[in-house]
Design a protein around this motif. Structure first.
Motif, PDB file in Angstrom:
ATOM      1  N   ASN A 113       1.154  -0.822  -0.016  1.00 27.47           N
ATOM      2  CA  ASN A 113      -0.107  -0.048   0.146  1.00 27.47           C
ATOM      3  C   ASN A 113       0.578   1.462  -0.165  1.00 27.47           C
ATOM      4  O   ASN A 113       2.168   1.280   0.099  1.00 27.47           O
ATOM      5  N   THR A 117      -1.849   6.533   1.737  1.00 25.17           N
ATOM      6  CA  THR A 117      -3.163   5.699   2.770  1.00 25.17           C
ATOM      7  C   THR A 117      -2.865   5.702   4.212  1.00 25.17           C
ATOM      8  O   THR A 117      -3.823   5.909   5.016  1.00 25.17           O
ATOM      9  N   ASP A 125      -8.771  10.157   8.756  1.00 23.87           N
ATOM     10  CA  ASP A 125     -10.050   9.773   8.699  1.00 23.87           C
ATOM     11  C   ASP A 125     -10.135   9.188  10.276  1.00 23.87           C
ATOM     12  O   ASP A 125     -11.356   9.531  10.633  1.00 23.87           O
ATOM     13  N   ILE A 187     -17.904   8.542  -2.132  1.00 29.05           N
ATOM     14  CA  ILE A 187     -17.398   7.173  -2.098  1.00 29.05           C
ATOM     15  C   ILE A 187     -16.264   7.040  -3.139  1.00 29.05           C
ATOM     16  O   ILE A 187     -15.257   6.711  -3.097  1.00 29.05           O
ATOM     17  N   LEU A 188     -16.535   7.454  -3.868  1.00 29.42           N
ATOM     18  CA  LEU A 188     -16.238   7.257  -5.827  1.00 29.42           C
ATOM     19  C   LEU A 188     -15.284   8.401  -4.644  1.00 29.42           C
ATOM     20  O   LEU A 188     -13.955   8.494  -5.950  1.00 29.42           O
ATOM     21  N   ARG A 190     -13.340   9.715  -2.323  1.00 28.27           N
ATOM     22  CA  ARG A 190     -12.133   9.222  -1.194  1.00 28.27           C
ATOM     23  C   ARG A 190     -11.616   8.128  -1.722  1.00 28.27           C
ATOM     24  O   ARG A 190     -10.649   8.552  -1.573  1.00 28.27           O
ATOM     25  N   LYS A 191     -12.417   7.438  -2.436  1.00 33.97           N
ATOM     26  CA  LYS A 191     -10.836   6.308  -3.679  1.00 33.97           C
ATOM     27  C   LYS A 191     -10.478   6.903  -4.130  1.00 33.97           C
ATOM     28  O   LYS A 191      -9.271   6.939  -4.078  1.00 33.97           O
ATOM     29  N   GLN A 192     -10.667   7.769  -4.524  1.00 36.70           N
ATOM     30  CA  GLN A 192     -10.071   8.705  -5.631  1.00 36.70           C
ATOM     31  C   GLN A 192      -8.971   9.230  -4.909  1.00 36.70           C
ATOM     32  O   GLN A 192      -7.484   9.783  -5.044  1.00 36.70           O
ATOM     33  N   ARG A 193      -9.620  10.385  -3.393  1.00 38.05           N
ATOM     34  CA  ARG A 193      -8.328  10.599  -2.718  1.00 38.05           C
ATOM     35  C   ARG A 193      -7.427  10.189  -1.761  1.00 38.05           C
ATOM     36  O   ARG A 193      -6.138  10.573  -2.013  1.00 38.05           O
ATOM     37  N   ASP A 194      -7.732   8.925  -1.637  1.00 37.48           N
ATOM     38  CA  ASP A 194      -6.247   8.017  -1.332  1.00 37.48           C
ATOM     39  C   ASP A 194      -5.473   8.057  -2.288  1.00 37.48           C
ATOM     40  O   ASP A 194      -4.132   7.310  -1.922  1.00 37.48           O
ATOM     41  N   LYS A 195      -6.324   6.966  -3.626  1.00 37.00           N
ATOM     42  CA  LYS A 195      -4.994   7.934  -4.943  1.00 37.00           C
ATOM     43  C   LYS A 195      -4.625   8.375  -4.656  1.00 37.00           C
ATOM     44  O   LYS A 195      -2.982   8.101  -4.918  1.00 37.00           O
ATOM     45  N   LYS A 233     -14.341  14.313  -9.399  1.00 37.89           N
ATOM     46  CA  LYS A 233     -15.487  14.117  -8.666  1.00 37.89           C
ATOM     47  C   LYS A 233     -16.197  14.582  -7.365  1.00 37.89           C
ATOM     48  O   LYS A 233     -17.065  13.906  -6.734  1.00 37.89           O
TER      49      LYS A 233
END
Length: 260
Positions: A113, A117, A125, A187-188, A190-195, A233
């Motif tokens: 990871n 993240t 978080d 949700i979409l 947050r996923k892109q933010r982590d990436k 997003k």
């Protein structure tokens, strides 16, 4: 809903030592109900006193309203301070415990990871988890305040109470739809933010390797694409939220016109 309740239980495990602050919040909420039952009744009497030229009674009622508002604002300050005590303490305990758990992770798993993240989990978080309770108490205070207003309106006029009750149901329905739609886009996002956060962290950590491999151009193109995707997003999520907020305001204004 089930996931939210599960998160609340997990957060409360870290906030048990600050339950005194929550008790103060409950007491404040009870006072808010009382204030919002008494205040509309006294305010309606003020109108009667003005119409009947009962100026002495109007003066007394105005003084009572002033005192209620002052006490109400004092309780709001107390509520916010207790909220900050709970939020600060819970966030601190969450971050410390999460830091301990990260140290238990195998190095091979960490390598799978991105560092971003873990930074995201340890930083923002934990703040968001702690806000579950503080935001929840804020919403609860608002609900209890509205209950007080509904009780006061019911005492003053049953017909108006029925109208406000129906209007509240309609607004609540659209608000729930807004929360659901915004949550799906969130949700979409947050996923892109982590990436994107992971790429940004790897840029800082691996800047020497990137320069040695002459990969600056390709890495920056990748980072720029992810930043644009993240921005898009977030833009879509905010647009959904603003569209439903606009709809709610229009409905509320229409109901206010009908009420007049």
């Amino acid at each position: 809903m089930r996931e939210t309740l599960s998160n609340l239980k997990k957060v409360y495990k870290y906030g048990k030592k600050y339950k005194k602050a929550l008790i103060y919040q409950v007491i404040c909420c009870i006072f808010f109900i009382t204030f919002n039952i008494v205040l509309p009744i006294i305010t309606s009497k003020q109108l009667v006193y003005i119409t009947d030229s009962m100026f002495y009674q109007l003066l007394i009622a105005s003084i009572v309203v002033l005192i209620i508002n002052i006490v109400n604002n004092l309780f709001r300050v107390l509520l916010r301070r207790n909220t900050q005590i709970f939020f600060r303490g819970t966030t601190r305990d969450l971050q410390v415990d999460l830091g301990k758990e990260i140290l238990k992770i195998e190095v091979s798993e960490v390598d799978k990871n991105s560092t971003g993240t873990f930074v995201q989990r340890l930083g923002s978080d934990t703040d968001e988890l702690s806000r579950i309770f503080t935001m929840g108490m804020g919403h609860l205070t608002g609900i209890l305040t509205d209950i007080g207003i509904f009780v006061a309106v019911f005492i003053i006029n049953k017909t108006i109470f029925c109208f406000y009750f129906l209007a509240s149901l309609i607004l609540t329905l659209f608000h729930l739809i807004k929360v659901k739609k915004t949550g799906e886009k969130d949700i979409l996002y947050r996923k892109q933010r982590d990436k994107t956060s992971g790429l940004s962290t790897e840029l800082i950590r691996g800047v020497r390797d990137i320069k040695m491999l002459n990969a600056k151009h390709s890495f920056m193109n990748n980072l720029e694409e992810n930043i644009d995707d993240l921005s898009q997003k977030q833009f879509i999520m905010r647009n959904v939220e603003m569209d439903y907020n606009c709809l709610l305001v229009c409905i509320q204004n229409h109901l206010n016109i009908l009420d007049i």
